[in-house]
Design a protein around this motif. Structure first.
Motif, short mmCIF file in Angstrom:
data_model
loop_
_atom_site.label_atom_id
_atom_site.label_comp_id
_atom_site.label_asym_id
_atom_site.label_seq_id
_atom_site.Cartn_x
_atom_site.Cartn_y
_atom_site.Cartn_z
N ILE A 1 0.84 -1.20 0.00
CA ILE A 1 0.00 0.00 0.00
C ILE A 1 0.88 1.25 0.00
O ILE A 1 0.58 2.23 -0.67
CB ILE A 1 -0.97 -0.01 1.20
N GLY A 2 1.99 1.22 0.74
CA GLY A 2 2.90 2.36 0.80
C GLY A 2 3.59 2.64 -0.52
O GLY A 2 3.97 3.78 -0.81
N GLU A 3 3.76 1.62 -1.37
CA GLU A 3 4.37 1.81 -2.69
C GLU A 3 3.45 2.58 -3.64
O GLU A 3 3.91 3.08 -4.66
CB GLU A 3 4.69 0.46 -3.33
N LYS A 4 2.17 2.61 -3.32
CA LYS A 4 1.14 3.25 -4.15
C LYS A 4 1.10 2.65 -5.55
O LYS A 4 0.86 3.32 -6.54
CB LYS A 4 1.37 4.76 -4.22
N SER A 5 1.31 1.33 -5.62
CA SER A 5 1.26 0.63 -6.91
C SER A 5 -0.04 -0.16 -7.07
O SER A 5 -0.19 -0.92 -8.02
CB SER A 5 2.45 -0.32 -7.02
N ILE A 6 -0.98 0.04 -6.16
CA ILE A 6 -2.24 -0.70 -6.18
C ILE A 6 -3.28 0.09 -6.96
O ILE A 6 -3.42 1.30 -6.78
CB ILE A 6 -2.75 -0.96 -4.75
N THR A 7 -4.02 -0.59 -7.83
CA THR A 7 -5.12 0.03 -8.56
C THR A 7 -6.41 -0.24 -7.81
O THR A 7 -6.78 -1.39 -7.60
CB THR A 7 -5.22 -0.55 -9.98
N TRP A 8 -7.06 0.83 -7.37
CA TRP A 8 -8.32 0.71 -6.64
C TRP A 8 -9.47 0.86 -7.61
O TRP A 8 -9.53 1.81 -8.39
CB TRP A 8 -8.40 1.79 -5.55
N GLU A 9 -10.41 -0.08 -7.55
CA GLU A 9 -11.59 -0.06 -8.41
C GLU A 9 -12.76 0.51 -7.61
O GLU A 9 -13.05 0.04 -6.52
CB GLU A 9 -11.92 -1.48 -8.86
N TYR A 10 -13.42 1.53 -8.17
CA TYR A 10 -14.58 2.12 -7.50
C TYR A 10 -15.79 1.24 -7.75
O TYR A 10 -16.12 0.90 -8.88
CB TYR A 10 -14.83 3.53 -8.02
N LEU A 11 -16.48 0.83 -6.68
CA LEU A 11 -17.62 -0.07 -6.79
C LEU A 11 -18.95 0.66 -6.82
O LEU A 11 -19.97 0.09 -7.21
CB LEU A 11 -17.61 -1.06 -5.62
N GLY A 12 -18.99 1.89 -6.39
CA GLY A 12 -20.21 2.69 -6.44
C GLY A 12 -21.30 2.16 -5.53
O GLY A 12 -21.04 1.62 -4.46
N ALA A 13 -22.53 2.27 -5.99
CA ALA A 13 -23.69 1.91 -5.18
C ALA A 13 -23.92 0.41 -5.12
O ALA A 13 -24.80 -0.05 -4.40
CB ALA A 13 -24.93 2.60 -5.73
N THR A 14 -23.15 -0.38 -5.84
CA THR A 14 -23.36 -1.83 -5.85
C THR A 14 -22.77 -2.51 -4.62
O THR A 14 -22.95 -3.70 -4.43
CB THR A 14 -22.72 -2.47 -7.09
#
Length: 84
Positions: free
Chosen positions: A36-49
């Motif tokens: 997480i500290g490397e900031k190499s993770i791609t976060w996917e937004y899930l929205g209202a689901t």
């Protein structure tokens, strides 16, 4: 060192990544924090689901083995069987 697949669901986002760590809770936790500290993770937004009340982290060991999941001994020979 073992390879672990990590899934994080938090605050309407999901991330999935691999980490290498020793087989202990402290080592896995530190490896996740390092990633997480490397900031190499791609976060996917899930929205209202996704219910934001369900925040969780899961991990599982990744084993690259070519043998089938289930085996059965037939006449002294180990053979692969189907999963049901």
């Amino acid at each position: 060192m073992k390879n672990f697949l990590v899934n994080i669901w938090a605050y309407d986002h999901h991330a999935r990544f691999n980490v290498f760590a020793e087989d202990s809770a402290e080592s896995i936790e530190q490896s996740i924090l390092d990633k997480i500290g490397e900031k190499s993770i791609t976060w996917e937004y899930l929205g209202a689901t996704y219910s934001s009340a369900l925040n969780r982290i899961t991990f599982e060991e990744v084993i690259n083995d070519t043998r089938p999941i289930q085996t059965e001994k037939v006449l002294g020979v180990e053979v692969g069987t189907g999963t049901y």
